[in-house]
Design a protein around this motif. Structure first.
Motif, PDB file in Angstrom:
ATOM      1  N   PHE A  11       0.840  -1.210   0.000  1.00  0.00           N
ATOM      2  CA  PHE A  11       0.000   0.000   0.000  1.00  0.00           C
ATOM      3  C   PHE A  11       0.875   1.260   0.000  1.00  0.00           C
ATOM      4  N   SER A  12       1.909   1.250   0.851  1.00  0.00           N
ATOM      5  CA  SER A  12       2.747   2.446   0.924  1.00  0.00           C
ATOM      6  C   SER A  12       3.488   2.643  -0.402  1.00  0.00           C
ATOM      7  N   ARG A  13       3.871   1.530  -1.045  1.00  0.00           N
ATOM      8  CA  ARG A  13       4.510   1.642  -2.355  1.00  0.00           C
ATOM      9  C   ARG A  13       3.565   2.292  -3.361  1.00  0.00           C
ATOM     10  N   THR A  14       2.296   1.903  -3.313  1.00  0.00           N
ATOM     11  CA  THR A  14       1.304   2.482  -4.234  1.00  0.00           C
ATOM     12  C   THR A  14       1.205   3.993  -4.019  1.00  0.00           C
ATOM     13  N   ILE A  15       1.138   4.377  -2.742  1.00  0.00           N
ATOM     14  CA  ILE A  15       1.044   5.802  -2.429  1.00  0.00           C
ATOM     15  C   ILE A  15       2.280   6.535  -2.951  1.00  0.00           C
ATOM     16  N   LEU A  16       3.457   5.938  -2.724  1.00  0.00           N
ATOM     17  CA  LEU A  16       4.687   6.597  -3.177  1.00  0.00           C
ATOM     18  C   LEU A  16       4.737   6.673  -4.705  1.00  0.00           C
ATOM     19  N   ALA A  17       4.181   5.672  -5.367  1.00  0.00           N
ATOM     20  CA  ALA A  17       4.177   5.712  -6.835  1.00  0.00           C
ATOM     21  C   ALA A  17       3.221   6.792  -7.339  1.00  0.00           C
ATOM     22  N   ALA A  18       2.156   7.013  -6.582  1.00  0.00           N
ATOM     23  CA  ALA A  18       1.158   7.994  -7.026  1.00  0.00           C
ATOM     24  C   ALA A  18       1.612   9.431  -6.765  1.00  0.00           C
ATOM     25  N   THR A  19       2.448   9.628  -5.725  1.00  0.00           N
ATOM     26  CA  THR A  19       2.790  10.996  -5.311  1.00  0.00           C
ATOM     27  C   THR A  19       3.407  11.856  -6.425  1.00  0.00           C
ATOM     28  N   PRO A  20       4.471  11.388  -7.104  1.00  0.00           N
ATOM     29  CA  PRO A  20       5.013  12.250  -8.169  1.00  0.00           C
ATOM     30  C   PRO A  20       3.998  12.514  -9.275  1.00  0.00           C
ATOM     31  N   LEU A  21       3.094  11.544  -9.497  1.00  0.00           N
ATOM     32  CA  LEU A  21       2.088  11.724 -10.546  1.00  0.00           C
ATOM     33  C   LEU A  21       1.089  12.808 -10.173  1.00  0.00           C
ATOM     34  N   VAL A  22       0.845  12.980  -8.871  1.00  0.00           N
ATOM     35  CA  VAL A  22      -0.032  14.074  -8.441  1.00  0.00           C
ATOM     36  C   VAL A  22       0.622  15.406  -8.807  1.00  0.00           C
ATOM     37  N   ILE A  71      22.552  12.520  -0.165  1.00  0.00           N
ATOM     38  CA  ILE A  71      22.206  13.752   0.548  1.00  0.00           C
ATOM     39  C   ILE A  71      22.450  13.554   2.035  1.00  0.00           C
ATOM     40  N   ALA A  72      22.498  14.666   2.778  1.00  0.00           N
ATOM     41  CA  ALA A  72      22.733  14.583   4.227  1.00  0.00           C
ATOM     42  C   ALA A  72      21.525  13.943   4.904  1.00  0.00           C
ATOM     43  N   ALA A  73      21.769  13.303   6.018  1.00  0.00           N
ATOM     44  CA  ALA A  73      20.678  12.643   6.740  1.00  0.00           C
ATOM     45  C   ALA A  73      19.619  13.657   7.156  1.00  0.00           C
ATOM     46  N   ALA A  74      20.060  14.898   7.439  1.00  0.00           N
ATOM     47  CA  ALA A  74      19.102  15.935   7.851  1.00  0.00           C
ATOM     48  C   ALA A  74      18.090  16.243   6.752  1.00  0.00           C
ATOM     49  N   ALA A  75      18.453  15.943   5.512  1.00  0.00           N
ATOM     50  CA  ALA A  75      17.561  16.275   4.403  1.00  0.00           C
ATOM     51  C   ALA A  75      16.570  15.160   4.102  1.00  0.00           C
ATOM     52  N   HIS A  76      16.693  14.010   4.750  1.00  0.00           N
ATOM     53  CA  HIS A  76      15.726  12.928   4.511  1.00  0.00           C
ATOM     54  C   HIS A  76      14.340  13.351   4.967  1.00  0.00           C
ATOM     55  N   LEU A  77      13.346  13.113   4.133  1.00  0.00           N
ATOM     56  CA  LEU A  77      11.989  13.524   4.495  1.00  0.00           C
ATOM     57  C   LEU A  77      11.476  12.651   5.624  1.00  0.00           C
ATOM     58  N   PRO A  78      10.867  13.252   6.656  1.00  0.00           N
ATOM     59  CA  PRO A  78      10.252  12.437   7.700  1.00  0.00           C
ATOM     60  C   PRO A  78       9.012  11.740   7.150  1.00  0.00           C
ATOM     61  N   GLY A  79       8.633  10.657   7.783  1.00  0.00           N
ATOM     62  CA  GLY A  79       7.455   9.947   7.306  1.00  0.00           C
ATOM     63  C   GLY A  79       6.968   8.937   8.324  1.00  0.00           C
ATOM     64  N   VAL A  80       5.851   8.273   7.977  1.00  0.00           N
ATOM     65  CA  VAL A  80       5.269   7.254   8.849  1.00  0.00           C
ATOM     66  C   VAL A  80       5.059   5.997   8.012  1.00  0.00           C
ATOM     67  N   GLY A  81       5.526   4.886   8.495  1.00  0.00           N
ATOM     68  CA  GLY A  81       5.272   3.598   7.857  1.00  0.00           C
ATOM     69  C   GLY A  81       5.652   3.585   6.385  1.00  0.00           C
ATOM     70  N   GLY A  82       6.769   4.210   6.054  1.00  0.00           N
ATOM     71  CA  GLY A  82       7.251   4.148   4.673  1.00  0.00           C
ATOM     72  C   GLY A  82       6.641   5.215   3.775  1.00  0.00           C
ATOM     73  N   ILE A  83       5.656   5.962   4.276  1.00  0.00           N
ATOM     74  CA  ILE A  83       5.078   7.050   3.473  1.00  0.00           C
ATOM     75  C   ILE A  83       5.652   8.363   3.981  1.00  0.00           C
ATOM     76  N   HIS A  84       6.377   9.077   3.115  1.00  0.00           N
ATOM     77  CA  HIS A  84       7.027  10.293   3.578  1.00  0.00           C
ATOM     78  C   HIS A  84       6.154  11.528   3.351  1.00  0.00           C
ATOM     79  N   ILE A  85       6.645  12.642   3.830  1.00  0.00           N
ATOM     80  CA  ILE A  85       5.834  13.862   3.875  1.00  0.00           C
ATOM     81  C   ILE A  85       5.591  14.468   2.496  1.00  0.00           C
ATOM     82  N   GLY A  86       6.371  14.005   1.502  1.00  0.00           N
ATOM     83  CA  GLY A  86       6.157  14.487   0.124  1.00  0.00           C
ATOM     84  C   GLY A  86       4.724  14.258  -0.320  1.00  0.00           C
ATOM     85  N   CYS A  87       4.150  13.157   0.166  1.00  0.00           N
ATOM     86  CA  CYS A  87       2.764  12.828  -0.182  1.00  0.00           C
ATOM     87  C   CYS A  87       1.809  13.894   0.358  1.00  0.00           C
ATOM     88  N   ALA A  88       2.066  14.338   1.591  1.00  0.00           N
ATOM     89  CA  ALA A  88       1.219  15.381   2.181  1.00  0.00           C
ATOM     90  C   ALA A  88       1.385  16.699   1.428  1.00  0.00           C
TER      91      ALA A  88
END
Lengths: 352, 486
Positions: free
Chosen positions: A58-69, A177-194
């Motif tokens: 499910f999280s993979r599906t969400i991540l695949a959809a995010t750039p398409l949004v 990239i630096a670790a500080a630049a990694h997007l936070p997220g929950v259960g494999g879904i990162h904040i880019g989706c939000a």
């Protein structure tokens, strides 16, 4: 057009048309599955299991959809102004590259680094859009041609820069990239989706209420009348393609900061090209972009399961996606079917 | 003699609007029939149906003794029915002969016989008194010449029933006379001619029969010898409004408002200037007319004032935002057909779309006011602009500009072109009532003489002089417009 009491009617009608197109796409896909000697139901079941079967899928599906949004929104945004932004793929790359670069800066705080990376990525990709618009406004060069050409140029340019940056000629990705630049997220879904969903709402509100959106729409509907009525058509085109490019850049940034943590030449995964299809199926409606992008994500992720469970090529999902796009593009086909469906229903009602 | 063309019981709806209601219409061969009526009366729809371009909801069409399939232009053409549109539909980049033979060149085994075509076209042009060679590029032709090419195209296809939609709307008096001569000759050759117009004086010059439409119904038909213009006018609109009083003359003490100063316009890729050292000023409270034959620099004056082009030399003295404008082309410059009336207000009123948030409610109010104020028929703020008839669209455009605030100058370009005389008279009274300065660019000399306090004559991009009302006779103006002396 997009207001008043007819709004809901239009929505219902568009939803009906897209549903019909989707059913046609499933039927066509089914024929191919049958030709391969398998059951279409088993195949579609596998796709659904692949996309939603577990939290990971499910999280993979969400991540695949995010750039398409992002890219779907980006294409629709320019299309409202009558501009065919075919350069989205190149703009995604520009966003991704700049995000990877900024992400490698030694800034300790993610709170600072992440917004900075997003903003500069959007600015770089927006600049690509502005170049296309400038070529169009100043020299009358079609944005369709310049968009494709700029993609090829940027694609090779960033690959070269990536190798120079990595310091080895055979490098296939940039330094991480630096670790500080990694997007936070929950259960494999990162904040880019939000962020993508926030953009959807922003664009929706923008289109509904702002003067800028009206001007873009007016130029898209009739640039000559707009010019005679005092709208600066060139400026509007710069705005539409600039913002469109910036949104495409967010797709690249979200991929780099949230998933790959480095620039890769195939970072986009075709999100730029698919974004055109998303916008087309969503009829340039920002709210409709979300379910359509999700559908495309389901097909993309579910396709892997198809190979695992049934040893069928994942290209089947591509057949379904493209049949859907083709059916939607045939602008007179689905309304025709929708009308037939309506008369059939009213006859039924009459008989009962 | 049986009618050459007969329409029976024609009904046509566009959405909720009943455009034609059970109309019978027949045309005998060898005569000219005028079809008259207010705007939105259904004239254009009726000739469109006869020519197969518009599909009626019900009714029957007979031509040459045969029933035509509905809505099939080719079927209509093959039965000898052809329509000359208000705006000619020809291809600029092709020669006259190619335009005439568009779609059906004389050919043997797919090879076009150019000699045969040229000969045929030359004969047709002689017959229509068109002094042009078959190989000349259409782009070089004037509007009346194009009309004749269009007529030649239909005759080439063997058309016996010739429908003309407002053919004289853009013609000068002399050009109109020439067209009438040609049409009379064609009628005497046995053609049936239908002539759509608003100008009653023309009807009585050319037609033998008059058919009057009002609000989609046929009000009646008369022989010209048995009726009077007054009777036809009453049939068209019910009753004619009295002409409003003329506005007082020029106020000498007012300061002029300069619009253009020695403006010269040379279009890209051209050597001859479209507008040469042209200076233009208007007076508050007065109407300044610009007279001239189409294509003598009027478009350039308007485009300069609209900020669409900039002068090659000289200066534009007003900003586009300071001047209310009604452009010459209602649907390609004035408004977006796919937008609602309310949205078309948003388009033109800079103050409504200048803030971050679009003032939709304000636009809807203005649209409502304009619709009520100028009696735009069958319309609301949510009506699509493109669904308005020509006259109603024009009323909307004029009203939209009158509703603007802070524009000391109003510029109108052919504000009553091709619209019925009731709307025309009404718009004229509104134009007279404008309190600021008015610039009236028009191809219609009658209109200019009726309204203007001062007139500048434009010829080949240059001023041939500016005259006050009554200073110069009509004939002299017409002569100056066409390059002669006063």
């Amino acid at each position: 057009m997009m207001r008043g009491g007819k709004n809901r009617e239009d929505w219902k009608h568009a939803a009906l048309e897209v549903s019909i197109a989707f059913i046609i796409a499933l039927l066509v896909g089914g024929v191919f599955v049958l030709a391969a000697g398998r059951s279409p139901f088993a195949a579609y079941g596998a796709i659904l299991r692949g996309a939603f079967g577990s939290w990971i899928s499910f999280s993979r599906t969400i991540l695949a959809a995010t750039p398409l949004v992002f890219t779907g929104l980006a294409f629709a945004f320019a299309m409202r102004g009558g501009l065919f932004n075919i350069g989205i793929e190149g703009q995604v790359l520009a966003g991704a590259f700049v995000a990877a670069w900024v992400g490698s800066w030694p800034v300790g705080s993610g709170l600072l680094l992440i917004p900075l990376a997003f903003i500069l990525a959007a600015a770089a990709a927006g600049a690509v859009g502005l170049v296309m618009a400038l070529l169009r406004v100043r020299f009358g060069a079609s944005e369709v041609i310049t968009g494709i050409m700029l993609f090829h140029i940027l694609n090779i340019l960033f690959e070269w820069l990536m190798r120079v940056w990595a310091g080895t000629p055979g490098a296939y990705k940039s330094p991480p990239i630096a670790a500080a630049a990694h997007l936070p997220g929950v259960g494999g879904i990162h904040i880019g989706c939000a962020i993508a969903l926030a953009m959807v709402i922003l664009v929706f509100l923008y289109e509904r209420y702002t003067s800028a959106a009206f001007k873009v729409r007016a130029v898209g509907a009739d640039s000559n009348v707009s010019r005679y009525q005092g709208i600066n058509v060139g400026k509007v085109m710069l705005f539409a393609l600039g913002v469109s490019g910036a949104m495409a850049g967010l797709a690249g940034a979200s991929r780099v900061l949230g998933e790959s943590f480095a620039y890769l030449p195939d970072i986009s995964g075709g999100a730029g090209w698919l974004g055109i299809a998303v916008a087309l199926v969503a009829r340039n409606n920002p709210l409709a972009v979300v379910p359509v992008a999700l559908l495309f994500g389901v097909l993309k992720v579910g396709g892997f399961w198809l190979e695992q469970e049934l040893a069928l090529s994942s290209d089947l999902t591509l057949i379904i996606t493209m049949t859907l796009v083709l059916t939607i593009s045939a602008r007179r086909l689905t309304p025709m079917l929708a009308r037939i469906l309506k008369t059939l229903r009213s006859q039924e009602r009459g008989a009962a | 003699m049986p009618p050459a063309l007969e329409l029976r019981g024609i009904t046509k709806r566009f959405g909720n609007i009943l455009a034609l209601d059970n109309v019978d219409f027949s045309v005998p061969a060898g005569s000219v029939t005028a079809l008259v009526g207010e705007n939105g009366a259904g004239k254009t729809t009726l000739v469109g149906i006869a020519a197969g371009a518009v599909r009626p909801d019900s009714g029957e069409i007979n031509a040459g003794g045969e029933t035509l399939a509905l809505s099939r232009p080719l079927d209509a053409l093959s039965r000898g029915v052809g329509l000359v549109y208000q705006h000619t539909r020809l291809v600029d980049d092709l020669s006259c002969a190619e335009n005439v033979a568009l779609g059906v060149p004389p050919s043997r085994c797919g090879i076009i016989s150019r000699d045969k075509l040229s000969e045929k076209v030359s004969q047709l042009f002689d017959r229509l008194r068109l002094d042009r060679g078959p190989d000349e590029l259409l782009a070089s032709l004037t509007l009346p010449e194009r009309q004749k090419v269009e007529i030649a195209r239909l005759l080439y296809r063997g058309v016996k029933i010739l429908l003309l939609d407002e053919p004289t709307a853009l013609l000068l008096p002399q050009e109109t006379e020439e067209l009438f001569t040609v049409l009379r000759e064609e009628a005497s050759r046995g053609a049936a001619i239908v002539f759509v117009t608003h100008r009653l004086e023309e009807v009585f010059k050319i037609a033998e029969r008059i058919v009057v439409l009002r609000a989609g119904c046929k009000v009646g038909q008369r022989k010209v010898s048995e009726t009077t213009p007054d009777e036809i006018a009453v049939m068209m609109v019910g009753e004619v409004e009295a002409e409003p009083r003329l506005k007082a003359g020029l106020f000498e003490e007012e300061m002029p408002i300069p619009l253009l100063e020695n403006a010269t316009v040379i279009r890209r890729g051209e050597r001859v200037a479209r507008l040469k050292d042209f200076t233009l000023e208007v007076f508050p409270g007065a109407i300044h007319g610009v007279a001239g034959v189409a294509g003598n620099g009027q478009d350039e004056i308007f485009d300069l004032l609209a900020g669409v082009i900039s002068p090659s030399r000289g200066r534009v003295m007003v900003k586009p935002g300071e001047i209310a404008r009604v452009p010459g082309d209602r649907f390609r410059q004035g408004g977006i057909p796919d937008f609602t009336l309310s949205e078309n207000v948003e388009l033109a009123h800079g103050d409504i779309r200048s803030g971050f948030i679009l003032n939709r409610a304000g636009a809807a109010l203005v649209a409502k006011k304009v619709i009520g104020d100028l009696d735009v028929k069958n319309a609301g703020p949510e009506t699509l602009y493109g669904s308005l008839s020509g006259g109603n669209a024009q009323k909307f455009l004029v009203g939209r500009e009158l509703a603007k605030h802070g524009t000391p100058v109003t510029c109108l370009f052919n504000p009553t072109r091709g619209i019925d005389f009731a709307s025309r008279a009404y718009l004229h009274s509104r134009i007279r009532a404008i309190s600021g300065a008015v610039l009236l660019i028009s191809y219609d000399l009658e209109e200019l003489l009726e309204l203007s306090d001062t007139i500048t004559v434009l010829y080949r991009g240059e001023s041939r002089g500016t005259f006050a009302r009554g200073e110069i006779p009509r004939q002299s103006l017409a002569s100056l417009m066409t390059g002669g002396g006063a």
